[in-house]
Motif scaffolding. Structure first.
Motif, PDB file in Angstrom:
ATOM      1  N   CYS A 607       0.864  -1.181   0.000  1.00  0.00           N
ATOM      2  CA  CYS A 607       0.000   0.000   0.000  1.00  0.00           C
ATOM      3  C   CYS A 607       0.902   1.233   0.000  1.00  0.00           C
ATOM      4  N   VAL A 608       0.627   2.141  -0.915  1.00  0.00           N
ATOM      5  CA  VAL A 608       1.460   3.334  -1.095  1.00  0.00           C
ATOM      6  C   VAL A 608       0.542   4.523  -1.294  1.00  0.00           C
ATOM      7  N   ALA A 609       0.879   5.627  -0.659  1.00  0.00           N
ATOM      8  CA  ALA A 609       0.085   6.848  -0.805  1.00  0.00           C
ATOM      9  C   ALA A 609      -0.072   7.200  -2.281  1.00  0.00           C
ATOM     10  N   GLY A 610      -1.296   7.512  -2.664  1.00  0.00           N
ATOM     11  CA  GLY A 610      -1.599   7.845  -4.051  1.00  0.00           C
ATOM     12  C   GLY A 610      -2.372   6.766  -4.769  1.00  0.00           C
ATOM     13  N   GLN A 611      -2.326   5.529  -4.251  1.00  0.00           N
ATOM     14  CA  GLN A 611      -3.136   4.473  -4.858  1.00  0.00           C
ATOM     15  C   GLN A 611      -4.613   4.823  -4.706  1.00  0.00           C
ATOM     16  N   HIS A 612      -5.394   4.603  -5.754  1.00  0.00           N
ATOM     17  CA  HIS A 612      -6.815   4.907  -5.657  1.00  0.00           C
ATOM     18  C   HIS A 612      -7.581   4.057  -6.662  1.00  0.00           C
ATOM     19  N   TRP A 613      -8.807   3.807  -6.356  1.00  0.00           N
ATOM     20  CA  TRP A 613      -9.695   3.063  -7.249  1.00  0.00           C
ATOM     21  C   TRP A 613     -11.138   3.436  -6.913  1.00  0.00           C
ATOM     22  N   GLN A 614     -12.056   2.991  -7.746  1.00  0.00           N
ATOM     23  CA  GLN A 614     -13.464   3.323  -7.546  1.00  0.00           C
ATOM     24  C   GLN A 614     -14.323   2.075  -7.733  1.00  0.00           C
ATOM     25  N   TRP A 615     -15.260   1.893  -6.802  1.00  0.00           N
ATOM     26  CA  TRP A 615     -16.232   0.804  -6.878  1.00  0.00           C
ATOM     27  C   TRP A 615     -17.634   1.387  -6.776  1.00  0.00           C
ATOM     28  N   ASP A 616     -18.462   1.157  -7.749  1.00  0.00           N
ATOM     29  CA  ASP A 616     -19.891   1.490  -7.680  1.00  0.00           C
ATOM     30  C   ASP A 616     -20.126   2.947  -7.280  1.00  0.00           C
ATOM     31  N   GLY A 617     -19.300   3.856  -7.792  1.00  0.00           N
ATOM     32  CA  GLY A 617     -19.470   5.264  -7.484  1.00  0.00           C
ATOM     33  C   GLY A 617     -18.861   5.691  -6.163  1.00  0.00           C
ATOM     34  N   VAL A 618     -18.085   4.827  -5.517  1.00  0.00           N
ATOM     35  CA  VAL A 618     -17.420   5.132  -4.242  1.00  0.00           C
ATOM     36  C   VAL A 618     -15.911   5.091  -4.477  1.00  0.00           C
ATOM     37  N   SER A 619     -15.214   6.139  -4.042  1.00  0.00           N
ATOM     38  CA  SER A 619     -13.770   6.264  -4.280  1.00  0.00           C
ATOM     39  C   SER A 619     -12.981   5.820  -3.047  1.00  0.00           C
ATOM     40  N   PHE A 620     -11.879   5.108  -3.309  1.00  0.00           N
ATOM     41  CA  PHE A 620     -10.963   4.643  -2.266  1.00  0.00           C
ATOM     42  C   PHE A 620      -9.583   5.217  -2.575  1.00  0.00           C
ATOM     43  N   GLU A 621      -8.901   5.746  -1.548  1.00  0.00           N
ATOM     44  CA  GLU A 621      -7.571   6.323  -1.753  1.00  0.00           C
ATOM     45  C   GLU A 621      -6.689   6.017  -0.543  1.00  0.00           C
ATOM     46  N   VAL A 622      -5.470   5.555  -0.837  1.00  0.00           N
ATOM     47  CA  VAL A 622      -4.483   5.311   0.212  1.00  0.00           C
ATOM     48  C   VAL A 622      -3.737   6.625   0.480  1.00  0.00           C
ATOM     49  N   LEU A 623      -3.692   7.057   1.731  1.00  0.00           N
ATOM     50  CA  LEU A 623      -3.023   8.306   2.099  1.00  0.00           C
ATOM     51  C   LEU A 623      -1.655   8.098   2.725  1.00  0.00           C
ATOM     52  N   HIS A 624      -1.380   6.907   3.226  1.00  0.00           N
ATOM     53  CA  HIS A 624      -0.132   6.639   3.939  1.00  0.00           C
ATOM     54  C   HIS A 624       0.084   5.132   3.918  1.00  0.00           C
ATOM     55  N   PRO A 625       1.351   4.657   3.846  1.00  0.00           N
ATOM     56  CA  PRO A 625       2.632   5.382   3.899  1.00  0.00           C
ATOM     57  C   PRO A 625       3.111   5.781   2.505  1.00  0.00           C
ATOM     58  N   LEU A 626       4.166   6.580   2.481  1.00  0.00           N
ATOM     59  CA  LEU A 626       4.823   6.931   1.231  1.00  0.00           C
ATOM     60  C   LEU A 626       5.721   5.792   0.781  1.00  0.00           C
ATOM     61  N   ALA A 627       6.001   5.755  -0.503  1.00  0.00           N
ATOM     62  CA  ALA A 627       6.899   4.719  -1.020  1.00  0.00           C
ATOM     63  C   ALA A 627       8.265   4.802  -0.371  1.00  0.00           C
ATOM     64  N   SER A 628       8.697   6.030  -0.039  1.00  0.00           N
ATOM     65  CA  SER A 628      10.026   6.217   0.570  1.00  0.00           C
ATOM     66  C   SER A 628      10.082   5.727   2.008  1.00  0.00           C
ATOM     67  N   ASP A 629       8.926   5.479   2.625  1.00  0.00           N
ATOM     68  CA  ASP A 629       8.922   5.006   4.019  1.00  0.00           C
ATOM     69  C   ASP A 629       9.373   3.561   4.138  1.00  0.00           C
TER      70      ASP A 629
END
Length: 776
Positions: A607-629
């Motif tokens: 899981c890396v900050a910036g990953q995002h996807w959408q299911w059935d009109g609902v958005s999911f976004e990973v905020l943490h951690p960063l790839a550099s972490d």
């Protein structure tokens, strides 16, 4: 009670109309039962543990009341208290307690100063009937309350346990002292000694566990993986002291007593051999049930056998419905709370169906072994047909291979394994033969359980659908023309094809399961689902996945698209293996290290900050951690995957175990994105917040809460957990901002829906019963 007495008097009136007389009798019986059950409940509840004594160090003296149970972290046992002292002063505690005596390091935490834990003395070899003096900490029985979940508090209520706790056996605590033996609980002591002989004799642990379960009723000795196989093949009822075992034992004992009685003409002249056989069979079956632990299924069977035997001895010939109802009434008189147990309904419905169909009378298949074989197979088919909808209603799963498995396992276990296991108490060599038979049967059942179609699962239907299904199954099994039997098919459809309600398109639902100290949140959209964390591991044989999450997903008939494990700590990954094995199609998104054992079961995507996807009109976004972490951060909490979910109008933020440094990083990134929107917008605002790190004092900074501005905060923490979560200073910060806090000890499982954003369903309030713990 006054109403009951009035109705009894009315029923005794001679000149009352007959129909009213019958109604008065029924109402009187119902009122008496209701009143006496209420009085028993009030009396039992009056002995509950007082809240000020919870968590205090008490010096107890008493007797080990039952056969102790060993598990990987120590020992569990029932304890009857004689005296209790708090700082030298006598206090009142419940008579029956359930205690644990842990070995090795206990109370190991993951925070500063918590890594070393507390070294405990190794538990002594306890035996039932021994008197001991312990220093303990107690609390009221408190279990998880989840949709379609097991009611632990009802189970403890039926067992007579009013407090649980653990023995304080650290270096600074007074050492536990054995005060000697007593005459109390001789049967439990004998059970424990016989179990030790079985374990010492049979080298294969799985076989030894099953033999111990059949002889002394020690169900905990059976491996969890074996229980999974038994449930998948529908033979779990055979692998402990069940009604079938007690009934078969009564039948065999009656034959033996009758044969011996006929050897003496003097005895036969005084009491007929059939009557002596009947009494002897019930008496010996009662002794067998007592020696096997006097479990609830065995109790039900003993009361039923005694009722039917008394009717026969009194030369009373009632129609079968009256006999069946009388047996039910006697069982409920002894244990009114049996109505809340699945086993009661399964056993009595099965007996009722066999009475109603009476296959041997209606379909005589000839005499001899062949006729008996066909009759037994038909009875098994009738019971399977009738119980399938009820099993789906109660458990959400039914074994497709159960008919075949039971056809072979019932005679194998009842006529071979169980007699050999019991005879081994006299000649231990027979335990080796029983172990061979158990191993052979286990291989066959394992093959059946591995078949892809071994089980059928469906969402657990409402009660009305289950009742209709049971009626439909019974109708198909009755001795009626097929034109009438066919009417049972549409009655079966609701329970077989029931679909659990799902969120509308563009909406989502959060279900924060009650799993104790840990995180596990089910996120559902119209056609997709995600599980955020998988709860804690309780012991080698028990975890939140197996105990809570797998039954929950099965009850909802919910496939998972993704399992997110925020980080590697065991209170977040403890149930992951069970969930992943149940959900082979689910992807794994996590920050766990490459060497983690879960990677072998399902390779994880980071899981890396910036990953995002959408299911059935609902958005999911990973905020943490960063790839550099990855590689630079060594504290596991700091690597928690933080997930934001929104449908544009309502938002949820699942923060894992991030602490104030990670909260500050998120705040800085949100501020930078506000000043430079071209680099991507990071918003922290959310309507619902999964409280970071369960409300630890190292999280939920004032600045973070001001940025998120939640209206509702969910806390997944254990009742009286050793970390003190949620911390009082943290709760003050939430209260100052008028944020509604819901914790699992008070709420149980919490369900929030984006289309009803102001309300949260708390299972502990919705399922409230008088035996449930009232959390202060």
């Amino acid at each position: 009670m006054p109403l009951a007495l009035l109705l009894i008097g009315l029923a005794a009136t001679k000149n009352i109309v007959k129909s009213y007389h019958f109604a008065a009798v029924l109402l009187a019986m119902g009122a008496v039962t209701f009143s006496t059950t209420g009085l028993r409940a009030i009396w039992f509840a009056s002995g509950a543990l007082e809240h000020p004594l919870e968590g205090r160090e008490l010096a107890l003296t008493g007797t080990v009341a039952a056969m102790p149970q060993r598990f990987d972290a120590g020992l569990r046992f029932r304890f009857d208290t004689d005296t209790a002292l708090l700082e030298g002063q006598a206090v009142r505690v419940p008579k029956r307690l359930e205690l644990a005596w842990y070995n090795g390091v206990f109370a190991r935490g993951d925070g500063p100063g918590e890594l070393l834990g507390e070294l405990q003395r190794v538990p002594a070899p306890l035996q039932a009937g021994e008197r001991w003096q312990f220093t303990v900490r107690l609390k009221a029985p408190h279990g998880a309350i989840n949709p379609h979940g097991f009611d632990y508090e009802l189970w403890q209520w039926e067992q007579g346990v009013q407090a649980t706790g653990y023995v304080r056996a650290g270096p600074k605590d007074p050492p536990p002292q054995r005060l000697g033996s007593s005459w109390q609980h001789p049967v439990e002591r004998a059970r424990g000694l016989l179990r030790e002989r079985i374990v010492a004799r049979v080298p294969e642990a799985k076989a030894a566990g099953l033999i111990a379960a059949l002889v002394v009723g020690d169900q905990a000795a059976i491996d969890r993986a074996d229980w999974d196989v038994f449930r998948a093949t529908g033979v779990a009822h055979l692998m402990s002291i069940s009604g079938l075992h007690v009934t078969m034992f009564a039948w065999g004992a009656a034959l033996l007593v009758g044969w011996l009685w006929r050897r003496s003409s003097w005895l036969c002249l005084r009491v007929s051999a059939p009557s002596a056989a009947l009494v002897g069979g019930v008496a010996l079956a009662t002794a067998y049930a007592l020696f096997s632990g006097w479990g609830v299924p065995a109790q039900r069977t003993v009361w039923m056998l005694a009722t039917v035997s008394l009717l026969r001895l009194a030369a009373v010939r009632w129609p079968w419905p009256q006999v069946w109802l009388l047996a039910c009434a006697v069982v409920l008189l002894a244990d009114p709370w049996a109505l809340m147990q699945a086993g009661f309904w399964l056993s009595f419905v099965a007996v009722g169906v066999l009475f109603a169909t009476d296959s041997r009378a209606a379909h005589p298949s000839g005499s001899g072994a062949r006729g008996l074989f066909y009759s037994i197979i038909r009875e098994q088919w009738v019971v399977t047909l009738a119980l399938t909808p009820l099993t789906l209603l109660l458990f959400g799963q039914v074994s497709v291979v159960g008919l075949l498995a039971n056809a072979l396992a019932i005679p194998w276990v009842t006529l071979l394994v169980t007699p050999l296991a019991m005879a081994g108490a006299l000649w231990p060599l027979l335990w080796d033969v029983a172990a061979w038979a158990v191993t052979l049967m286990g291989g066959f059942l394992g093959w059946l359980a591995a078949l892809p179609f071994a089980t059928y699962s469906a969402a657990q239907a409402p009660v009305w659908a289950g009742v209709a299904g049971v009626l439909g199954g019974g109708l198909l099994a009755l001795r009626l023309p097929w034109s009438w039997r066919a009417l049972g098919v549409p009655l079966l459809m609701p329970v077989l094809l029931w679909q659990a309600p799902r969120p509308p398109v563009g909406q989502f639902e959060l279900l924060a399961a009650d799993i104790g100290q840990g995180n596990a949140v089910l996120v559902r959209t119209a056609h997709h689902a995600l599980m955020y964390d998988a709860g804690p591991r309780f012991s080698r044989e028990s975890d939140a996945g197996h105990r809570v999450l797998v039954p929950l997903l099965r009850a909802l008939d919910q496939p998972l698209d993704t399992l997110v494990l925020s980080h590697r700590d065991s209170d977040h990954t403890g149930g992951a293996q069970a969930v992943l094995m149940m959900q082979p199609q689910a992807q794994l998104l996590s920050s766990i290290e490459l060497e983690n054992s879960l990677q072998a079961l399902r390779p994880a995507q980071r899981c890396v900050a910036g990953q995002h996807w959408q299911w059935d009109g609902v958005s999911f976004e990973v905020l943490h951690p960063l790839a550099s972490d990855y590689g630079d951060v060594h504290k596991t909490n700091a690597m928690s995957c933080t997930l934001r979910i929104t449908n544009g109008t309502q938002t949820a933020l699942l923060a894992g175990d991030i602490e104030q440094p990670q909260e500050a990083q998120l705040l800085a990134r949100a501020q930078n994105s506000a000043s430079r929107p071209d680099d991507g917008w990071v918003s922290l605002q959310a309507d619902v917040l999964l409280m970071p790190h369960h409300g630890s004092k190292t999280s939920s900074s004032a600045a973070f809460l001001d940025a998120v501005q939640p209206r509702i905060a969910l806390v997944q923490a254990g009742y009286r957990n050793r970390f003190g979560h949620p911390a009082s200073p943290v709760l003050v910060r939430y209260e100052d901002r008028h944020i509604r806090v819901l914790d699992s000890p008070h709420c149980g499982a919490a369900t929030w829906q984006s289309w009803r954003p102001e309300s949260v369903r708390c299972e502990r309030q919705e399922q409230r019963r008088y035996w449930h713990h009232l959390v202060p």
